[in-house]
Design a protein around this motif. Structure first.
Motif, short mmCIF file in Angstrom:
data_model
loop_
_atom_site.label_atom_id
_atom_site.label_comp_id
_atom_site.label_asym_id
_atom_site.label_seq_id
_atom_site.Cartn_x
_atom_site.Cartn_y
_atom_site.Cartn_z
N LYS A 249 31.64 39.12 35.60
CA LYS A 249 32.48 39.62 37.10
C LYS A 249 32.40 39.52 38.09
CE LYS A 249 33.76 42.97 34.19
NZ LYS A 249 35.18 43.21 34.11
N ALA A 253 35.03 38.24 41.11
CA ALA A 253 35.38 39.53 42.50
C ALA A 253 35.19 37.82 43.55
CB ALA A 253 33.43 40.17 42.65
N HIS A 256 38.72 35.97 44.19
CA HIS A 256 39.23 37.08 44.68
C HIS A 256 39.44 38.19 45.99
CE1 HIS A 256 41.84 39.17 41.27
NE2 HIS A 256 40.58 39.23 40.77
N THR A 257 37.95 37.31 46.58
CA THR A 257 37.13 37.13 48.49
C THR A 257 37.59 35.94 49.27
OG1 THR A 257 34.90 37.26 47.48
CG2 THR A 257 36.17 39.21 47.50
#
Length: 543
Positions: A249, A253, A256-257
């Protein structure tokens, strides 16, 4: 791209090995998601320089090609330590530090390997045949080597001038080129080996597009561009940082950032969302490897040491191990735990290879009722308890819980112990486990997927299993020059393994690697290694 049929060495000729056996070819599972192995930079306009950050799903063991047993070490070493051979996206063996495929003598006992000239290691030491000889001898003779069994029955490694290596065999060994396309073919600087000795893995020096810079345990590994590399003009990044991020996870994340630009081993739970994000590109490829679990039958003093009988019903009685295998509904478990991204697997023979016959790949029939009958015959209590160490990451723990619920119907009580990856590798080698959920990334030749783990006394025989029948079959399979004969022998090997079940195969993952669309040239083949050496940031003019 599709993986071509596995190419097998037969006395120096890399030939398509179509197993013309009595069995029909197994139906190959059709992946729900198309293969995408990535593409090289080619003529694309890219930036020169920059720092790439990759989220690495586990901390590698020591960066030593001789002693390493971690897939994640292969990721890092692929950028700093080239091999004599490599495999390409189509499953072909191709020269890397060698200049052509090996030449075999008529009797198959001498293998001649021409190597590059005018090449230097990252420390300036000349690369030559003598350096290759030094590394191969280290792989063969160093205490704790994980490579010795992969190289076959070598009598001696010699040189013929600075550009030719001669490997002398006691008996022919067909899988040698495939073995040299992995860690056994990684060549280390003789100067660094002399200076560092057994500590080489703390400061590895090889030939590669990058060179080792620093390591912070459990945190990161940094490599930097090597100006001495023979193809330096096609290396673009200044540095690559492998950031250890065990939580899938957290990797998702960070993708995505934009905190990281590439991540390996993405969770099937996140793959759908990743594949639809226009800022990201998901690479998907089949695997030569397999996943499942080891059962410790006799690894008391460490892998490779003489086996000693472990006094438990599970270790003594093959009926209990067979019952455990019969209690696993492999396809149902994969569907439930991995959302269709992975595939069921029952043997070490990978699909889309020339050995994927029905007999070599068929699954035992899911039969929990027979499982209970076998346990009754064995005279053990039910539910029969088994303690299984499982990697302490969400996907593995979830699969283990689904597995636990499934085998309960067959009369087993699976007791799950979450364990850190490095501790699992240690337990695997030392034999400090009862059952261990851990897989193998796979090799081009079946010998590299079976013999290393199950031949008596092999340094990779983590279960302490010993079968003279299997030893003989695998020896003949490695030494024969007939692809059809090899195929028939591997079918026999599978039958022996399924009778004794020292390792229970359960599923085959598909490599899921995601990268930012700002990056190009990242490739992942069926051997599982993420290749970053020639990747680059896309030129802003194209973005």
């Amino acid at each position: 791209m599709r993986i071509r049929l596995l190419r097998v060495l037969a006395l120096g000729v890399v030939s398509l090995a179509v197993a013309s056996c009595s069995q029909t070819r197994a139906p190959v599972a059709i992946a729900t998601h198309a293969d995408d192995y990535g593409t090289p930079v080619g003529d694309q306009k890219v930036q020169q320089g920059g720092d790439l950050v990759m989220g690495l799903s586990n901390d590698p063991d020591r960066l030593d090609p001789t002693t390493s047993s971690s897939l994640y070490t292969r990721y890092v070493m692929s950028t700093i330590c080239e091999k004599l051979y490599d495999n390409d996206a189509s499953g072909n063996l191709v020269p890397q530090l060698a200049t052509e495929l090996p030449r075999f003598s008529e009797d198959g006992l001498t293998v001649t390997i021409p190597v590059r000239t005018g090449v230097t290691f990252a420390d300036g030491t000349p690369f030559n045949a003598a350096a290759v000889q030094t590394s191969l001898r280290r792989h063969l003779g160093m205490e704790g080597s994980q490579r010795s069994g992969e190289l076959g029955p070598i009598a001696e490694v010699e040189t013929d001038g600075p550009a030719q290596v001669l490997i002398r065999y006691r008996t022919p060994f067909a899988p040698i080129t495939a073995a040299l396309a992995d860690r056994a073919g990684m060549i280390m600087s003789p100067t660094a080996l002399k200076e560092e000795g057994s500590d080489f893995g703390d400061h590895p020096v090889c030939v590669g597009p990058f060179k080792f810079a620093q390591r912070t345990p459990q945190t990161s590994i940094v490599v930097e561009r090597d100006p001495l590399y023979y193809d330096a003009q096609n290396v673009h990044f200044d540095t690559i940082t492998y950031r250890i991020m065990a939580d899938p996870k957290a990797r998702t994340a960070a993708m995505h950032t934009g905190a990281i630009q590439v991540a390996d081993t993405m969770s099937p739970q996140d793959a759908d969302a990743l594949s639809t994000d226009p800022r990201l590109h998901l690479l998907v490829s089949g695997s030569f490897g397999y996943q499942g679990f080891y059962l410790n039958l006799g690894n008391v003093d460490g892998a490779g040491k003489p086996a000693k009988q472990i006094d438990t019903p599970l270790a003594r009685d093959p009926r209990i191990r067979l019952a455990l295998s019969l209690s696993i509904d492999r396809q149902a478990l994969v569907d439930k735990a991995f959302k269709g991204w992975y595939e069921s697997a029952c043997t070490a023979i990978a699909p889309l290879t020339s050995y994927a016959t029905r007999a070599a790949t068929a699954c035992p029939v899911f039969d929990p009722e027979r499982s209970r009958r076998l346990l009754a015959e064995a005279g053990v209590q039910t539910p029969y308890p088994i303690t299984m160490q499982v990697m302490n990451v969400a996907d593995q723990l979830e699969y283990a819980q689904v597995l636990r619920a499934g085998v309960a119907a067959g009369g087993f009580d699976l007791r799950i112990v979450p364990t850190e990856y490095s501790a699992m590798l240690d337990a695997q080698k030392r034999g400090t486990y009862e059952a261990l959920l851990l897989g193998w990334s796979g090799r081009l030749d079946p010998d590299g997927n079976i013999a290393r783990f199950l031949v008596t006394g092999s340094s990779g025989n983590y279960t302490g299993y010993s079968s003279s029948a299997l030893d003989d079959v695998l020896s003949w399979a490695a030494h024969t020059t007939s692809p059809a004969r090899r195929g028939a022998l591997y079918e026999q090997a599978v039958a022996t393994i399924e009778r004794d079940n020292p390792y229970i195969y359960t599923y085959r993952l598909r490599n899921l690697t995601v990268h930012s669309t700002r990056v190009t040239g990242i490739e992942v083949y069926a051997d599982g290694a993420v290749r970053l050496g020639k990747a680059a940031f896309v030129s802003e003019r194209n973005s």
